[in-house]
Scaffold this motif. Structure first.
Motif, PDB file in Angstrom:
ATOM      1  N   LEU A 134     -35.588  47.951 -54.769  1.00 17.73           N
ATOM      2  CA  LEU A 134     -34.690  48.655 -55.690  1.00 17.73           C
ATOM      3  C   LEU A 134     -35.257  48.690 -57.107  1.00 17.73           C
ATOM      4  O   LEU A 134     -34.921  49.591 -57.888  1.00 17.73           O
ATOM      5  CB  LEU A 134     -33.300  48.017 -55.681  1.00 17.73           C
ATOM      6  CG  LEU A 134     -32.493  48.181 -54.381  1.00 17.73           C
ATOM      7  CD1 LEU A 134     -31.153  47.471 -54.489  1.00 17.73           C
ATOM      8  CD2 LEU A 134     -32.295  49.652 -54.014  1.00 17.73           C
ATOM      9  N   ASP A 135     -36.107  47.731 -57.465  1.00 15.48           N
ATOM     10  CA  ASP A 135     -36.764  47.758 -58.779  1.00 15.48           C
ATOM     11  C   ASP A 135     -37.601  49.023 -58.951  1.00 15.48           C
ATOM     12  O   ASP A 135     -37.874  49.447 -60.078  1.00 15.48           O
ATOM     13  CB  ASP A 135     -37.658  46.528 -58.969  1.00 15.48           C
ATOM     14  CG  ASP A 135     -36.855  45.281 -59.323  1.00 15.48           C
ATOM     15  OD1 ASP A 135     -35.691  45.430 -59.741  1.00 15.48           O
ATOM     16  OD2 ASP A 135     -37.391  44.167 -59.178  1.00 15.48           O
ATOM     17  N   GLY A 195     -33.789  52.933 -70.807  1.00 13.95           N
ATOM     18  CA  GLY A 195     -34.185  51.851 -71.715  1.00 13.95           C
ATOM     19  C   GLY A 195     -33.014  51.148 -72.361  1.00 13.95           C
ATOM     20  O   GLY A 195     -33.160  50.461 -73.374  1.00 13.95           O
ATOM     21  N   ARG A 196     -31.835  51.279 -71.784  1.00 16.25           N
ATOM     22  CA  ARG A 196     -30.628  50.678 -72.362  1.00 16.25           C
ATOM     23  C   ARG A 196     -30.539  49.203 -72.005  1.00 16.25           C
ATOM     24  O   ARG A 196     -30.748  48.811 -70.862  1.00 16.25           O
ATOM     25  CB  ARG A 196     -29.387  51.410 -71.834  1.00 16.25           C
ATOM     26  CG  ARG A 196     -28.067  50.826 -72.306  1.00 16.25           C
ATOM     27  CD  ARG A 196     -26.869  51.606 -71.753  1.00 16.25           C
ATOM     28  NE  ARG A 196     -25.617  50.953 -72.097  1.00 16.25           N
ATOM     29  CZ  ARG A 196     -25.030  50.017 -71.349  1.00 16.25           C
ATOM     30  NH1 ARG A 196     -25.582  49.636 -70.215  1.00 16.25           N
ATOM     31  NH2 ARG A 196     -23.885  49.460 -71.739  1.00 16.25           N
ATOM     32  N   VAL A 197     -30.231  48.368 -73.009  1.00 13.79           N
ATOM     33  CA  VAL A 197     -29.928  46.961 -72.774  1.00 13.79           C
ATOM     34  C   VAL A 197     -28.434  46.766 -73.036  1.00 13.79           C
ATOM     35  O   VAL A 197     -27.958  47.019 -74.139  1.00 13.79           O
ATOM     36  CB  VAL A 197     -30.746  46.028 -73.699  1.00 13.79           C
ATOM     37  CG1 VAL A 197     -30.362  44.567 -73.477  1.00 13.79           C
ATOM     38  CG2 VAL A 197     -32.241  46.220 -73.464  1.00 13.79           C
ATOM     39  N   PHE A 229     -35.516  31.393 -65.157  1.00 15.59           N
ATOM     40  CA  PHE A 229     -36.695  31.134 -64.330  1.00 15.59           C
ATOM     41  C   PHE A 229     -37.548  32.397 -64.152  1.00 15.59           C
ATOM     42  O   PHE A 229     -38.774  32.315 -64.071  1.00 15.59           O
ATOM     43  CB  PHE A 229     -36.284  30.598 -62.950  1.00 15.59           C
ATOM     44  CG  PHE A 229     -35.572  29.273 -62.988  1.00 15.59           C
ATOM     45  CD1 PHE A 229     -35.891  28.317 -63.937  1.00 15.59           C
ATOM     46  CD2 PHE A 229     -34.571  28.982 -62.066  1.00 15.59           C
ATOM     47  CE1 PHE A 229     -35.231  27.082 -63.973  1.00 15.59           C
ATOM     48  CE2 PHE A 229     -33.911  27.763 -62.085  1.00 15.59           C
ATOM     49  CZ  PHE A 229     -34.240  26.804 -63.043  1.00 15.59           C
ATOM     50  N   SER A 230     -36.906  33.560 -64.066  1.00 18.38           N
ATOM     51  CA  SER A 230     -37.650  34.798 -63.802  1.00 18.38           C
ATOM     52  C   SER A 230     -38.068  35.507 -65.087  1.00 18.38           C
ATOM     53  O   SER A 230     -38.782  36.511 -65.032  1.00 18.38           O
ATOM     54  CB  SER A 230     -36.804  35.745 -62.947  1.00 18.38           C
ATOM     55  OG  SER A 230     -35.614  36.115 -63.616  1.00 18.38           O
ATOM     56  N   TYR A 231     -37.655  35.002 -66.243  1.00 15.45           N
ATOM     57  CA  TYR A 231     -37.910  35.704 -67.507  1.00 15.45           C
ATOM     58  C   TYR A 231     -39.394  35.982 -67.725  1.00 15.45           C
ATOM     59  O   TYR A 231     -39.783  37.091 -68.118  1.00 15.45           O
ATOM     60  CB  TYR A 231     -37.347  34.913 -68.701  1.00 15.45           C
ATOM     61  CG  TYR A 231     -37.774  35.529 -70.019  1.00 15.45           C
ATOM     62  CD1 TYR A 231     -37.136  36.675 -70.493  1.00 15.45           C
ATOM     63  CD2 TYR A 231     -38.838  35.002 -70.755  1.00 15.45           C
ATOM     64  CE1 TYR A 231     -37.547  37.274 -71.681  1.00 15.45           C
ATOM     65  CE2 TYR A 231     -39.255  35.606 -71.935  1.00 15.45           C
ATOM     66  CZ  TYR A 231     -38.612  36.738 -72.392  1.00 15.45           C
ATOM     67  OH  TYR A 231     -39.024  37.347 -73.551  1.00 15.45           O
ATOM     68  N   ASN A 232     -40.250  35.003 -67.457  1.00 14.31           N
ATOM     69  CA  ASN A 232     -41.673  35.175 -67.770  1.00 14.31           C
ATOM     70  C   ASN A 232     -42.281  36.339 -66.984  1.00 14.31           C
ATOM     71  O   ASN A 232     -42.945  37.213 -67.548  1.00 14.31           O
ATOM     72  CB  ASN A 232     -42.428  33.881 -67.480  1.00 14.31           C
ATOM     73  CG  ASN A 232     -43.809  33.862 -68.110  1.00 14.31           C
ATOM     74  OD1 ASN A 232     -44.110  34.658 -69.002  1.00 14.31           O
ATOM     75  ND2 ASN A 232     -44.656  32.967 -67.648  1.00 14.31           N
ATOM     76  N   VAL A 233     -42.042  36.342 -65.673  1.00 16.85           N
ATOM     77  CA  VAL A 233     -42.565  37.433 -64.839  1.00 16.85           C
ATOM     78  C   VAL A 233     -41.959  38.771 -65.286  1.00 16.85           C
ATOM     79  O   VAL A 233     -42.661  39.782 -65.387  1.00 16.85           O
ATOM     80  CB  VAL A 233     -42.256  37.166 -63.348  1.00 16.85           C
ATOM     81  CG1 VAL A 233     -42.580  38.386 -62.499  1.00 16.85           C
ATOM     82  CG2 VAL A 233     -43.031  35.954 -62.850  1.00 16.85           C
ATOM     83  N   HIS A 263     -42.032  44.249 -68.607  1.00 12.31           N
ATOM     84  CA  HIS A 263     -41.129  44.985 -69.509  1.00 12.31           C
ATOM     85  C   HIS A 263     -39.734  45.184 -68.910  1.00 12.31           C
ATOM     86  O   HIS A 263     -39.045  46.149 -69.236  1.00 12.31           O
ATOM     87  CB  HIS A 263     -41.738  46.351 -69.891  1.00 12.31           C
ATOM     88  CG  HIS A 263     -43.136  46.265 -70.417  1.00 12.31           C
ATOM     89  ND1 HIS A 263     -43.413  46.079 -71.756  1.00 12.31           N
ATOM     90  CD2 HIS A 263     -44.332  46.315 -69.775  1.00 12.31           C
ATOM     91  CE1 HIS A 263     -44.735  46.027 -71.919  1.00 12.31           C
ATOM     92  NE2 HIS A 263     -45.314  46.170 -70.734  1.00 12.31           N
ATOM     93  N   ASP A 264     -39.305  44.274 -68.046  1.00 14.10           N
ATOM     94  CA  ASP A 264     -37.969  44.355 -67.437  1.00 14.10           C
ATOM     95  C   ASP A 264     -36.956  43.732 -68.395  1.00 14.10           C
ATOM     96  O   ASP A 264     -37.153  42.607 -68.865  1.00 14.10           O
ATOM     97  CB  ASP A 264     -37.976  43.600 -66.097  1.00 14.10           C
ATOM     98  CG  ASP A 264     -36.705  43.826 -65.289  1.00 14.10           C
ATOM     99  OD1 ASP A 264     -35.676  44.225 -65.878  1.00 14.10           O
ATOM    100  OD2 ASP A 264     -36.738  43.583 -64.066  1.00 14.10           O
ATOM    101  N   THR A 265     -35.867  44.450 -68.690  1.00 11.79           N
ATOM    102  CA  THR A 265     -34.880  43.959 -69.665  1.00 11.79           C
ATOM    103  C   THR A 265     -33.543  43.572 -69.033  1.00 11.79           C
ATOM    104  O   THR A 265     -32.606  43.228 -69.757  1.00 11.79           O
ATOM    105  CB  THR A 265     -34.628  45.022 -70.758  1.00 11.79           C
ATOM    106  OG1 THR A 265     -34.176  46.231 -70.130  1.00 11.79           O
ATOM    107  CG2 THR A 265     -35.891  45.313 -71.548  1.00 11.79           C
ATOM    108  N   HIS A 266     -33.422  43.640 -67.689  1.00 15.79           N
ATOM    109  CA  HIS A 266     -32.173  43.223 -67.030  1.00 15.79           C
ATOM    110  C   HIS A 266     -32.189  41.700 -66.899  1.00 15.79           C
ATOM    111  O   HIS A 266     -32.415  41.136 -65.843  1.00 15.79           O
ATOM    112  CB  HIS A 266     -32.042  43.882 -65.657  1.00 15.79           C
ATOM    113  CG  HIS A 266     -30.749  43.564 -64.956  1.00 15.79           C
ATOM    114  ND1 HIS A 266     -29.546  44.105 -65.325  1.00 15.79           N
ATOM    115  CD2 HIS A 266     -30.475  42.731 -63.917  1.00 15.79           C
ATOM    116  CE1 HIS A 266     -28.589  43.639 -64.535  1.00 15.79           C
ATOM    117  NE2 HIS A 266     -29.116  42.797 -63.674  1.00 15.79           N
TER     118      HIS A 266
END
Length: 347
Positions: A103-104, A178-180, A239-243, A248-251
């Motif tokens: 889905l990504d 690109g919405r956060v 935990f997943s923030y670094n990857v 450039h994933d902002t979710h």
């Protein structure tokens, strides 16, 4: 007491400003016992082969998948399930992680199409027709689920999987624009994109119970589910923030907090640490006011609540055993909690 530095505020957010951050010691805050299902190894290996065959993965996805160890997560979250029920849970989690990755890469229309295919498979796993590999795999594990899954538990699983796809489509729209989202909107959406809700229905399935709606709709039970979901989701975001930042994933709640509250990276991580502690406290506060539904139902409710505990502690420990977040450095990072930021991929 936490050894984390105090919250600091960043005056700028340039890429060269931060090269590392310190993980909070979430495991020390989560005192529930960690148990592993005795059928873990054989069921995990069989389920992995099922996924490889069903998804027809090719390299480098095969190597990435073999480091996932979703069977080990399943065995920690459903430690008392028999081998048949553990296998269904393991197949679902292997499928769910791969669905998350697929889905990504999908836009919103592709996500809606996948929703239609999978929900149809859940509604009628025997007779529904699909050419999609993901749908065929749904038919495989859910036809086995329906052999023993009670009507309430079955409906909860299908409904919460629908919520998962609806939220994933919203996430795809945000990704395209690109919405956060703001923090409140993000937290609501994350409770669905986490995939925790159908996993909670599997607690009932694995224990061969089917709790009545009067229990499952009770505010105290719902608050305990929400607290569990929040802990699992928010810790996973750390935990997943670094990857994720490298692609450039902002979710991710870290990104949301940095933008909304002007925090730097470590400040946002420490803020989420406090939120996670608050989730465990919410869980315990609601346990203290749990009503009684009579002896027989109370025993089943206790099993369900233990299942929520297993999800909290099991997911925290598994996050360092899988290669999904920390590569092969999980055990070192579990000890020193230092994360060196990966370089961002070219856009």
């Amino acid at each position: 007491m936490s050894s984390m530095p105090p919250t600091t505020y960043a005056s700028t957010r340039s890429d060269f400003e931060t090269t590392r951050f310190i993980l909070p010691d979430l495991i020390s805050d989560c005192h529930y016992p960690l148990r592993l299902n005795p059928d873990c190894h054989p069921v995990s290996r069989t389920s992995e082969q099922w996924l490889l065959d069903g998804a027809r993965l090719a390299e480098p996805r095969v190597t990435k998948f073999m480091g996932l160890h979703a069977g080990e997560l399943t065995a920690a979250c459903y430690p008392d399930a028999d081998a048949f029920h553990l296998r269904v849970c393991s197949d679902f989690l292997n499928w769910l992680f791969n669905m998350d990755d697929w889905l990504d890469e999908f836009d919103a229309d592709g996500t809606w199409g996948m929703r239609e295919c999978c929900i149809s498979a859940f509604r009628d796993p025997i007779n529904s027709q699909t050419e999609k590999l993901a749908g065929k795999m749904c038919k495989s594990y859910f036809s086995r689920f329906m052999q023993t899954g009670g009507p309430g538990c079955t409906e909860r699983f299908i409904h919460t999987m629908d919520l998962f796809f609806i939220a994933a489509a919203k996430q795809a729209e945000d990704r395209a624009t690109g919405r956060v989202p703001d923090l409140e909107s993000y937290i609501t959406m994350r409770r669905d994109t986490s995939g925790c809700k159908p996993c909670f229905a599997l607690i009932e399935y694995a224990a061969l119970i089917d709790l009545p709606d009067e229990v499952m709709s009770h505010p105290v039970i719902m608050a305990m589910e929400e607290a569990t979901n929040d802990l699992v989701s928010w810790s996973n975001d750390i935990f997943s923030y670094n990857v994720e930042q490298s692609r450039h994933d902002t979710h991710n709640i870290v990104v949301v907090l940095m933008r909304e509250q002007g925090l730097n990276l470590q400040g946002a991580v420490d803020y989420i640490d406090r939120m996670c502690k608050g989730s465990i406290q919410r869980f315990e506060d609601n346990r203290d006011i749990l009503p009684s539904w009579g002896e027989q139902l109370d025993k089943q409710v206790a099993i369900y609540i233990e299942g929520l505990q297993n999800w909290m502690v099991g997911s925290l420990h598994w996050s360092f055993d899988t290669t999904r977040y920390f590569g092969k450095n999980g055990h070192t990072i579990k000890q020193d909690r230092i994360i060196e930021l990966l370089p961002k991929r070219p856009l």
